[in-house]
Design an enzyme around this catalytic site. Sequence first.
Site, PDB file in Angstrom:
ATOM      1  N   GLU A  65      43.463  51.534  42.050  1.00  0.00           N
ATOM      2  CA  GLU A  65      44.203  52.065  43.199  1.00  0.00           C
ATOM      3  C   GLU A  65      45.289  53.026  42.719  1.00  0.00           C
ATOM      4  O   GLU A  65      45.614  53.993  43.387  1.00  0.00           O
ATOM      5  CB  GLU A  65      44.832  50.894  43.974  1.00  0.00           C
ATOM      6  CG  GLU A  65      45.502  51.294  45.271  1.00  0.00           C
ATOM      7  CD  GLU A  65      46.205  50.135  45.947  1.00  0.00           C
ATOM      8  OE1 GLU A  65      46.215  49.007  45.411  1.00  0.00           O
ATOM      9  OE2 GLU A  65      46.778  50.376  47.029  1.00  0.00           O
ATOM     10  N   ARG A  81      46.342  38.284  35.384  1.00  0.00           N
ATOM     11  CA  ARG A  81      46.305  37.062  36.210  1.00  0.00           C
ATOM     12  C   ARG A  81      44.903  36.470  36.314  1.00  0.00           C
ATOM     13  O   ARG A  81      44.747  35.278  36.579  1.00  0.00           O
ATOM     14  CB  ARG A  81      46.924  37.337  37.589  1.00  0.00           C
ATOM     15  CG  ARG A  81      48.447  37.454  37.557  1.00  0.00           C
ATOM     16  CD  ARG A  81      49.005  38.033  38.840  1.00  0.00           C
ATOM     17  NE  ARG A  81      48.541  39.389  39.054  1.00  0.00           N
ATOM     18  CZ  ARG A  81      49.122  40.480  38.539  1.00  0.00           C
ATOM     19  NH1 ARG A  81      50.221  40.356  37.826  1.00  0.00           N
ATOM     20  NH2 ARG A  81      48.628  41.665  38.743  1.00  0.00           N
TER      21      ARG A  81
HETATM   22  O1  LIG Z   1      39.980  46.328  42.504  1.00  0.00           O
HETATM   23  P1  LIG Z   1      40.856  47.191  41.678  1.00  0.00           P
HETATM   24  O2  LIG Z   1      41.252  48.459  42.378  1.00  0.00           O
HETATM   25  O3  LIG Z   1      40.285  47.478  40.341  1.00  0.00           O
HETATM   26  O4  LIG Z   1      42.232  46.435  41.454  1.00  0.00           O
HETATM   27  C1  LIG Z   1      42.351  45.082  41.127  1.00  0.00           C
HETATM   28  C2  LIG Z   1      43.067  44.871  39.829  1.00  0.00           C
HETATM   29  O5  LIG Z   1      44.377  45.441  39.885  1.00  0.00           O
HETATM   30  C3  LIG Z   1      45.310  44.494  39.388  1.00  0.00           C
HETATM   31  O6  LIG Z   1      45.413  44.531  38.009  1.00  0.00           O
HETATM   32  P2  LIG Z   1      46.260  45.601  37.216  1.00  0.00           P
HETATM   33  O7  LIG Z   1      45.335  46.609  36.632  1.00  0.00           O
HETATM   34  O8  LIG Z   1      47.389  46.088  38.059  1.00  0.00           O
HETATM   35  O9  LIG Z   1      46.762  44.777  35.954  1.00  0.00           O
HETATM   36  P3  LIG Z   1      47.583  43.428  35.755  1.00  0.00           P
HETATM   37  O10 LIG Z   1      46.661  42.292  36.164  1.00  0.00           O
HETATM   38  O11 LIG Z   1      47.836  43.427  34.281  1.00  0.00           O
HETATM   39  O12 LIG Z   1      48.816  43.497  36.590  1.00  0.00           O
HETATM   40  C4  LIG Z   1      44.689  43.173  39.769  1.00  0.00           C
HETATM   41  O13 LIG Z   1      45.231  42.125  38.967  1.00  0.00           O
HETATM   42  C5  LIG Z   1      43.223  43.395  39.537  1.00  0.00           C
HETATM   43  O14 LIG Z   1      42.837  43.124  38.199  1.00  0.00           O
HETATM   44  N1  LIG Z   2      48.005  46.444  46.036  1.00  0.00           N
HETATM   45  C1  LIG Z   2      47.670  45.677  44.986  1.00  0.00           C
HETATM   46  N2  LIG Z   2      48.281  44.503  44.779  1.00  0.00           N
HETATM   47  C2  LIG Z   2      47.920  43.739  43.721  1.00  0.00           C
HETATM   48  N3  LIG Z   2      46.996  44.090  42.841  1.00  0.00           N
HETATM   49  C3  LIG Z   2      46.371  45.249  43.030  1.00  0.00           C
HETATM   50  N4  LIG Z   2      45.410  45.862  42.355  1.00  0.00           N
HETATM   51  C4  LIG Z   2      45.131  47.026  42.941  1.00  0.00           C
HETATM   52  N5  LIG Z   2      45.897  47.198  44.014  1.00  0.00           N
HETATM   53  C5  LIG Z   2      46.681  46.088  44.096  1.00  0.00           C
END
Ligand SMILES: O=P(O)(O)OC[C@H]1O[C@H](OP(=O)(O)OP(=O)(O)O)[C@H](O)[C@@H]1O
Ligand SMILES: Nc1ncnc2[nH]cnc12
Length: 197
Positions: free
Chosen positions: A122, A85
């Site tokens: 996370e 995103r």
């Molecule tokens: O601050 P953090 O703990 O690093 O988490 C934030 C990240 O987690 C999610 O991505 P995700 O890795 O789930 O991938 P996605 O965007 O492909 O869904 C979100 O879109 C951020 O990029």
């Molecule tokens: N709870 C959450 N929702 C969306 N994006 C995340 N990336 C890490 N934790 C998340």
Amino acid sequence: MADPGEGLREGMVRLGQALATLGELSGDLERARGLIREVPDFPEPGVLFRDISPVLADAEAFRAVVYGMVRQAPEFDLVLGVEARGFLLGAAVAYACGTGVVGVRKPGKLPAVAHRVDYTLEYGTATLELPEDTVRPGQRVLVVDDVLATGGTVLATCELARRAGAEVVGVAVALELSALGGRERLSDLPLQVVFTA
Ligand SMILES: O=P(O)(O)OC[C@H]1O[C@H](OP(=O)(O)OP(=O)(O)O)[C@H](O)[C@@H]1O
Ligand SMILES: Nc1ncnc2[nH]cnc12
């Protein structure tokens, strides 16, 4: 000669401020906040996932969030948007501000990798890669993503930019999950946040 990108950015900032003054931006932002979808136990039990996809699908909400991300951002030359995103928000921010954008990618997608960084999330561990021939030494980079949670993703992206010789001047996200401590891990790096949960 004046930088045309800078002019566009200034115009965009002024427009955002004018809208905010009129109360239009704040109304759209309030509605945008209500569009964030909360999904319990995704991608694993115990995680409340915040999905901003419905915000991006709504024209006024999307515009308001992009304004909110840039209206107080420092000057920058290039946006790094994180898969997935962060690509959408990063491209919108870059276009609005007259800069280029680089997609920072999950492993196995790029034909030529300049740098690779492993990090923790996370819910697990992950790797991000920077495409070759994108970031130039000395460029001022703004890192853009949808969510700041633990900060692992943003910090890994900052590390990629620095390995390429760039200066990270700031981070902009749509949503900060404050309980997960990402802001503290960014130390003094300027952080623009539109919503906090
Ligand atoms: O601050 P953090 O703990 O690093 O988490 C934030 C990240 O987690 C999610 O991505 P995700 O890795 O789930 O991938 P996605 O965007 O492909 O869904 C979100 O879109 C951020 O990029
Ligand atoms: N709870 C959450 N929702 C969306 N994006 C995340 N990336 C890490 N934790 C998340």
